[in-house]
Design a protein around this motif. Structure first.
Motif, mmCIF file in Angstrom:
data_model
loop_
_atom_site.group_PDB
_atom_site.id
_atom_site.type_symbol
_atom_site.label_atom_id
_atom_site.label_comp_id
_atom_site.label_asym_id
_atom_site.label_seq_id
_atom_site.Cartn_x
_atom_site.Cartn_y
_atom_site.Cartn_z
ATOM 1 N N ILE A 1 14.979 -3.526 -16.724
ATOM 2 C CA ILE A 1 13.837 -3.818 -17.600
ATOM 3 C C ILE A 1 13.808 -2.844 -18.771
ATOM 4 O O ILE A 1 13.571 -3.234 -19.915
ATOM 5 N N ALA A 2 14.070 -1.575 -18.516
ATOM 6 C CA ALA A 2 14.084 -0.576 -19.591
ATOM 7 C C ALA A 2 15.174 -0.907 -20.615
ATOM 8 O O ALA A 2 14.951 -0.800 -21.830
ATOM 9 N N TYR B 1 22.000 -7.369 -11.811
ATOM 10 C CA TYR B 1 20.649 -7.872 -12.027
ATOM 11 C C TYR B 1 20.582 -8.536 -13.400
ATOM 12 O O TYR B 1 21.238 -8.097 -14.345
ATOM 13 N N THR B 2 19.772 -9.574 -13.519
ATOM 14 C CA THR B 2 19.564 -10.251 -14.795
ATOM 15 C C THR B 2 18.092 -10.144 -15.147
ATOM 16 O O THR B 2 17.229 -10.556 -14.371
ATOM 17 N N CYS B 3 17.810 -9.598 -16.336
ATOM 18 C CA CYS B 3 16.439 -9.470 -16.817
ATOM 19 C C CYS B 3 16.270 -10.389 -18.016
ATOM 20 O O CYS B 3 17.093 -10.382 -18.932
ATOM 21 N N THR B 4 15.198 -11.167 -18.011
ATOM 22 C CA THR B 4 14.918 -12.083 -19.115
ATOM 23 C C THR B 4 13.553 -11.755 -19.699
ATOM 24 O O THR B 4 12.564 -11.665 -18.958
ATOM 25 N N THR C 1 6.613 -16.924 -13.930
ATOM 26 C CA THR C 1 5.987 -17.030 -12.614
ATOM 27 C C THR C 1 7.017 -16.994 -11.488
ATOM 28 O O THR C 1 6.647 -16.912 -10.328
ATOM 29 N N THR C 2 8.296 -17.103 -11.828
ATOM 30 C CA THR C 2 9.329 -17.055 -10.802
ATOM 31 C C THR C 2 10.286 -15.906 -11.095
ATOM 32 O O THR C 2 10.531 -15.582 -12.245
ATOM 33 N N GLY C 3 10.819 -15.340 -10.058
ATOM 34 C CA GLY C 3 11.766 -14.238 -10.187
ATOM 35 C C GLY C 3 11.542 -13.249 -9.060
ATOM 36 O O GLY C 3 10.511 -13.266 -8.392
ATOM 37 N N ASN D 1 6.100 -9.815 -19.619
ATOM 38 C CA ASN D 1 6.953 -10.908 -20.077
ATOM 39 C C ASN D 1 8.380 -10.768 -19.582
ATOM 40 O O ASN D 1 9.268 -11.491 -20.034
ATOM 41 N N TYR D 2 8.644 -9.845 -18.708
ATOM 42 C CA TYR D 2 9.978 -9.578 -18.196
ATOM 43 C C TYR D 2 10.093 -10.072 -16.756
ATOM 44 O O TYR D 2 9.214 -9.798 -15.941
ATOM 45 N N THR D 3 11.177 -10.749 -16.462
ATOM 46 C CA THR D 3 11.450 -11.150 -15.090
ATOM 47 C C THR D 3 12.863 -10.733 -14.726
ATOM 48 O O THR D 3 13.773 -10.871 -15.534
ATOM 49 N N VAL D 4 13.024 -10.199 -13.531
ATOM 50 C CA VAL D 4 14.329 -9.733 -13.077
ATOM 51 C C VAL D 4 14.722 -10.518 -11.839
ATOM 52 O O VAL D 4 13.914 -10.731 -10.943
ATOM 53 N N SER D 5 15.975 -10.939 -11.821
ATOM 54 C CA SER D 5 16.535 -11.627 -10.654
ATOM 55 C C SER D 5 17.798 -10.913 -10.238
ATOM 56 O O SER D 5 18.561 -10.460 -11.099
#
Length: 170
Positions: free
Chosen positions: A59-60, A143-146, A154-156, A162-166
């Motif tokens: 995320i950073a 990891y993938t951060c979008t 709402t998913t991840g 506004n950041y989501t990590v999978s």
């Protein structure tokens, strides 16, 4: 007590106390088993902290790319140099503007043709109408951060603003 020594001869009492001085093998095994149980309880908790640290790391990195992309985009938009099609899911190593973003975010190597710090890809989408960064996707360390500008995901596996990590599937 002295009466008891007389009945047992006193020698037995001395032998009992001499035997109790050392640590028996059974006691040692019990202590080791207790330590093993405590370690088994701590390992899952520690792996949770490691995963959270990896989520925060990607995320950073993504935030850095978002800020660098918005800086470059604002400058290009102000000068009227924003590409006609904007940047649409562009790898940062493919275009000059992308390379500038990558250098500003300090995620590209010195040649500008590869990434550093375990990053495998970084993509940026910019709208031409207003020069805003709409999406950024960074893959780092499995990891993938979008980042998505106008919607809260709402998913991840891990969501912050506004950041989501999978976690990437192996």
């Amino acid at each position: 007590m002295s009466a008891q020594r007389q009945t047992t001869g006193g020698k037995q009492d001395v032998q009992k106390t001499e035997r109790q001085k050392g640590l028996h093998l059974v006691e040692l095994i019990v202590v080791l088993v207790i330590l093993a149980i405590l370690a088994a309880l701590l390992i899952p908790a520690l792996t949770g902290y490691i995963d959270k640290a990896n989520y925060e790391k990607v995320i950073a990195t993504t935030r850095t790319v978002v800020m660098a992309a918005q800086t470059e985009t604002s400058e290009a938009y102000g000068k009227g140099n924003l590409p006609a099609a904007g940047l649409s899911a562009s790898e940062l190593t493919e275009t000059d503007m992308g390379k500038n973003i990558g250098k500003l975010a300090e995620i590209l190597n010195t040649k500008g043709d590869g990434y550093v710090n375990g990053i495998t890809s970084a993509k940026v989408t910019v709208t031409v109408a207003n020069g805003h960064v709409t999406t950024v996707e960074v893959k780092q360390g499995g990891y993938t951060c979008t980042y998505t500008k106008d919607s809260v995901p709402t998913t991840g596996d891990y969501i912050v603003g506004n950041y989501t990590v999978s976690k990437d599937k192996k």
